[in-house]
Design an enzyme around this catalytic site. Structure first.
Site, mmCIF file in Angstrom:
data_model
loop_
_atom_site.group_PDB
_atom_site.id
_atom_site.type_symbol
_atom_site.label_atom_id
_atom_site.label_comp_id
_atom_site.label_asym_id
_atom_site.label_seq_id
_atom_site.Cartn_x
_atom_site.Cartn_y
_atom_site.Cartn_z
ATOM 1 N N CYS A 162 -4.576 12.763 12.270
ATOM 2 C CA CYS A 162 -5.440 11.580 12.170
ATOM 3 C C CYS A 162 -5.428 10.859 13.501
ATOM 4 O O CYS A 162 -4.819 11.336 14.468
ATOM 5 C CB CYS A 162 -4.958 10.671 11.052
ATOM 6 S SG CYS A 162 -3.527 9.700 11.531
ATOM 7 N N ASP A 220 4.245 0.344 12.145
ATOM 8 C CA ASP A 220 3.042 -0.251 11.539
ATOM 9 C C ASP A 220 2.843 -1.706 11.940
ATOM 10 O O ASP A 220 1.850 -2.326 11.554
ATOM 11 C CB ASP A 220 3.112 -0.143 10.007
ATOM 12 C CG ASP A 220 3.075 1.309 9.540
ATOM 13 O OD1 ASP A 220 3.353 1.556 8.353
ATOM 14 O OD2 ASP A 220 2.793 2.194 10.372
ATOM 15 N N LYS A 236 0.827 -1.216 0.000
ATOM 16 C CA LYS A 236 0.000 0.000 0.000
ATOM 17 C C LYS A 236 0.856 1.259 0.000
ATOM 18 O O LYS A 236 0.651 2.183 -0.794
ATOM 19 C CB LYS A 236 -0.924 0.029 1.209
ATOM 20 C CG LYS A 236 -1.568 1.406 1.457
ATOM 21 C CD LYS A 236 -2.433 1.417 2.679
ATOM 22 C CE LYS A 236 -1.739 1.611 3.971
ATOM 23 N NZ LYS A 236 -1.355 2.986 4.298
ATOM 24 N N ASN A 237 1.832 1.323 0.900
ATOM 25 C CA ASN A 237 2.581 2.564 1.068
ATOM 26 C C ASN A 237 3.556 2.847 -0.063
ATOM 27 O O ASN A 237 3.980 3.978 -0.248
ATOM 28 C CB ASN A 237 3.273 2.574 2.437
ATOM 29 C CG ASN A 237 2.245 2.710 3.539
ATOM 30 O OD1 ASN A 237 1.106 3.095 3.284
ATOM 31 N ND2 ASN A 237 2.637 2.379 4.750
ATOM 32 N N ARG A 282 -8.916 -0.071 4.401
ATOM 33 C CA ARG A 282 -7.993 0.882 3.830
ATOM 34 C C ARG A 282 -6.665 0.245 3.456
ATOM 35 O O ARG A 282 -6.005 0.639 2.528
ATOM 36 C CB ARG A 282 -7.706 2.000 4.843
ATOM 37 C CG ARG A 282 -8.790 2.961 5.120
ATOM 38 C CD ARG A 282 -8.172 4.088 5.844
ATOM 39 N NE ARG A 282 -6.782 4.168 5.472
ATOM 40 C CZ ARG A 282 -5.779 4.061 6.348
ATOM 41 N NH1 ARG A 282 -6.016 3.881 7.619
ATOM 42 N NH2 ARG A 282 -4.546 4.141 5.938
ATOM 43 N N ARG A 339 0.521 14.590 12.766
ATOM 44 C CA ARG A 339 1.036 14.382 11.390
ATOM 45 C C ARG A 339 1.322 15.695 10.660
ATOM 46 O O ARG A 339 0.771 15.939 9.585
ATOM 47 C CB ARG A 339 0.075 13.539 10.549
ATOM 48 C CG ARG A 339 -0.547 12.350 11.188
ATOM 49 C CD ARG A 339 0.333 11.158 11.353
ATOM 50 N NE ARG A 339 0.872 10.603 10.141
ATOM 51 C CZ ARG A 339 0.334 9.570 9.447
ATOM 52 N NH1 ARG A 339 -0.798 9.058 9.853
ATOM 53 N NH2 ARG A 339 0.908 9.084 8.394
HETATM 54 C C1 EPZ Z 1 4.334 6.773 6.343
HETATM 55 O O1 EPZ Z 1 3.585 7.865 6.879
HETATM 56 C C2 EPZ Z 1 3.324 5.618 6.212
HETATM 57 N N1 EPZ Z 1 2.232 6.041 5.356
HETATM 58 C C3 EPZ Z 1 2.771 5.252 7.585
HETATM 59 O O2 EPZ Z 1 1.950 4.097 7.428
HETATM 60 C C4 EPZ Z 1 3.928 4.870 8.491
HETATM 61 O O3 EPZ Z 1 3.444 4.642 9.788
HETATM 62 C C5 EPZ Z 1 4.957 6.030 8.553
HETATM 63 O O4 EPZ Z 1 5.401 6.370 7.224
HETATM 64 C C6 EPZ Z 1 6.186 5.668 9.378
HETATM 65 O O5 EPZ Z 1 6.773 4.513 8.909
HETATM 66 C C7 EPZ Z 1 2.421 6.050 4.007
HETATM 67 O O6 EPZ Z 1 3.476 5.762 3.475
HETATM 68 C C8 EPZ Z 1 1.248 6.437 3.183
HETATM 69 P P1 EPZ Z 1 6.434 10.070 8.556
HETATM 70 P P2 EPZ Z 1 4.212 9.347 6.897
HETATM 71 O O7 EPZ Z 1 6.422 11.345 7.794
HETATM 72 O O8 EPZ Z 1 5.040 9.554 5.688
HETATM 73 C C9 EPZ Z 1 6.616 13.308 12.027
HETATM 74 C C10 EPZ Z 1 0.085 2.694 7.781
HETATM 75 O O9 EPZ Z 1 -0.340 2.157 8.820
HETATM 76 N N2 EPZ Z 1 6.703 14.341 10.968
HETATM 77 O O10 EPZ Z 1 7.625 9.210 8.466
HETATM 78 O O11 EPZ Z 1 3.126 10.289 7.146
HETATM 79 C C11 EPZ Z 1 5.212 12.668 12.069
HETATM 80 O O12 EPZ Z 1 4.289 13.459 12.769
HETATM 81 C C12 EPZ Z 1 0.556 4.158 7.808
HETATM 82 O O13 EPZ Z 1 0.171 2.127 6.689
HETATM 83 C C13 EPZ Z 1 6.931 15.651 11.329
HETATM 84 O O14 EPZ Z 1 7.066 15.952 12.521
HETATM 85 O O15 EPZ Z 1 5.144 9.205 8.196
HETATM 86 C C14 EPZ Z 1 5.487 11.349 12.756
HETATM 87 O O16 EPZ Z 1 5.471 11.496 14.129
HETATM 88 C C15 EPZ Z 1 0.275 4.838 9.109
HETATM 89 N N3 EPZ Z 1 6.981 16.608 10.358
HETATM 90 C C16 EPZ Z 1 6.890 11.006 12.243
HETATM 91 O O17 EPZ Z 1 7.467 12.215 11.720
HETATM 92 C C17 EPZ Z 1 6.819 16.299 9.024
HETATM 93 O O18 EPZ Z 1 6.861 17.184 8.165
HETATM 94 C C18 EPZ Z 1 6.881 9.951 11.146
HETATM 95 O O19 EPZ Z 1 6.095 10.417 10.086
HETATM 96 C C19 EPZ Z 1 6.603 14.950 8.670
HETATM 97 C C20 EPZ Z 1 6.536 13.994 9.666
#
Ligand code: EPZ
Length: 463
Positions: free
Chosen positions: A140, A332, A46-47, A424, A145
């Site tokens: 969310c 995840d 998915k991701n 989803r 996020r």
């Molecule tokens: C991706 O989300 C995945 N989603 C998530 O999978 C997964 O949990 C996550 O990476 C971590 O592995 C998709 O790929 C669609 P991040 P993403 O940016 O890109 C903080 C699932 O269950 N952050 O690595 O949104 C953020 O708040 C989903 O399939 C900032 O602070 O994750 C979080 O605490 C859920 N500022 C941490 O980094 C930013 O600008 C990790 O987020 C961006 C992120």
């Protein structure tokens, strides 16, 4: 009274996913303590799929994407792309995407607000068209996020970015209308920010270096997709990615990697039901931290063939888990692993470091007799001899999978509600489990059964 629900599947048709209402709310009824056996096929990731679909916007020609999972999130991303003027034609797990005539760079709020990952279109739109208008995705169930790292990186590449009325307005400064290569250090190895900036840099002028980049396999898959379109990318999968921009990209035919999180979920399905099952296709390296932790718990995972795993159950022992960016233990898989540790001998400590609000499944597992105490980002799990079936409510995608796993191991019947979360991210989970011998079925919920969680009846934000 719960009735059989063939209609539900029809109403959840993935062409145009319907907003969640009480009418099409469904639940999974699971009879536990039934051993599993056999083999399960793992779907595309998915991701990876979501980022690669956004990546097709970089290319002014048509692309073919194979091994695409059939999920609500994928259907939503298709809606976002089609709203931008992209032509899509899906045949089973193959999608032909023609983004040669994207009409404008404004992604519709009502669609983006339902799928966080659609924010990833901002990089490709800005790089290809010189401007992008994308609603802020908002928080969310699992956390705030924010997207500051995405925005800061685009600004470093010469974009003028401002947020007005909840919309991110991004425009490339200067007459050439092209982003400029830049050295970008990410405060946190964010998956989304790495993907957004890597995509934007493929069409920028000059070289971009992303330091402290995310190393997840899905980032590597996206980089490989962009390289197949002619992008110049080095170092994906390490914490430093270098991209040399090119004037344009060309069409390609690309197959997505298997979903390591779905595979990990099935490894736990075998372990928690004390069943020996096999699964493929998987890339075992992508599951190293999960397999290592299963080993500590007393569960063996055998690599039967380059892309095939067999799980050999054993008496479950406690262990500690700390979620971290890849190659650390994946957040995840945290909820699913917690379900397993509820039945393990001894005390386990689970520390969630990636998302600030991803322990909401604790209350529902406790409903089933689990003994878990939460202190800040830590959950202390004291193993119990058994779980008992109960009506439980899923609060997010991976929490829903954890409740299904707990239901498979529990005595009696479990009813998992809030399945819109599950749909989803898991393609046909109940059919795959039924084919392994599990006793479960999707049923339609009567009016009142969703009362205990009013949020479920609203149109939820899909992370
Ligand atoms: C991706 O989300 C995945 N989603 C998530 O999978 C997964 O949990 C996550 O990476 C971590 O592995 C998709 O790929 C669609 P991040 P993403 O940016 O890109 C903080 C699932 O269950 N952050 O690595 O949104 C953020 O708040 C989903 O399939 C900032 O602070 O994750 C979080 O605490 C859920 N500022 C941490 O980094 C930013 O600008 C990790 O987020 C961006 C992120």
């Amino acid at each position: 009274m719960i009735v059989e629900d063939r209609a539900i599947n029809a109403s959840l048709s993935l062409k145009n996913p319907k907003p969640l209402t009480k009418e099409n709310a469904s639940a999974l009824q699971i009879w536990g303590k039934v051993p599993l056996r056999g083999h399960v096929n793992i779907s595309g990731a998915k991701n990876s799929a979501l980022a690669i679909m956004a990546g097709t916007l970089l290319c002014g020609e048509d692309c073919r994407i194979r091994n695409l999972p059939n999920l609500v999130d994928i259907a939503r991303m298709s809606q976002v792309l089609s709203a931008l003027g992209v032509k899509l034609n899906r045949q089973n797990n193959t999608l032909d995407i023609d983004s040669s005539h994207i009409g404008h760079s404004k992604a519709p709020y009502e669609l983006v607000s339902q799928l966080r990952a659609s924010f990833f279109v901002i990089g490709p739109l800005l790089a290809r068209l010189g401007s992008a208008r994308v609603p802020l995705p908002g928080g969310c169930a699992i956390g705030a996020r924010p997207v500051a790292l995405h925005v800061r990186g685009l600004q470093a590449m010469g974009a003028d970015v401002r947020i007005e009325h909840g919309i991110v307005h991004a425009d490339v400064k200067g007459r050439e209308g092209r982003l400029k290569g830049a050295n970008i250090y990410l405060d946190y190895p964010s998956v989304g920010a790495t993907e957004t900036l890597m995509m934007a840099a493929t069409l920028a002028q000059g070289e971009t270096i992303i330091d402290n980049a995310a190393q997840e396999p899905e980032v590597v898959d996206l980089a490989n997709f962009c390289r197949a379109m002619g992008a110049k990318i080095r170092g994906a999968g390490t914490n430093t990615i270098t991209i040399v921009g090119v004037p344009r990209l060309h069409s390609t035919d690309y197959a997505i990697i298997p979903d390591r999180i779905e595979a990990g979920t099935f490894l736990i399905a075998g372990a928690i039901t004390q069943s020996e099952i096999s699964l493929s296709p998987v890339l075992p390296d992508h599951l190293t931290p999960v397999i290592a932790k299963l080993g500590e718990v007393g569960v063996r995972v055998v690599v039967e063939a380059p892309n095939r795993l067999r799980v050999i159950p054993g008496a479950l022992k406690a262990t500690d888990i700390k979620t971290l960016p890849y190659p650390g233990f994946p957040t995840d898989m945290q909820a699913q692993f917690m379900a397993l540790l509820t039945l393990s001998e001894g005390n386990s400590v689970i520390t969630e470091t990636v998302f600030e609000n991803r322990l909401r499944h604790v209350a529902e597992l406790s409903r089933m007799g689990a003994d878990i105490r939460v202190k800040g980002q830590n959950a202390i799990v004291r193993g119990v001899p058994f779980l008992s079936g109960a009506p439980v409510m899923a609060t997010d995608l991976r929490a829903s999978a954890a409740l299904v796993l707990a239901g498979l191991a529990a005595e009696g019947m479990t009813i998992v509600k809030g399945l819109h979360h599950l749909d989803r991210g898991y393609e046909d989970l109940e059919t795959k489990l039924q084919n392994l011998g599990a006793k479960l079925e999707r049923v339609q919920l009567q009016e009142d059964s969703e009362e205990d969680d009013p949020k479920q009846t609203a149109n939820p934000v899909l992370s």
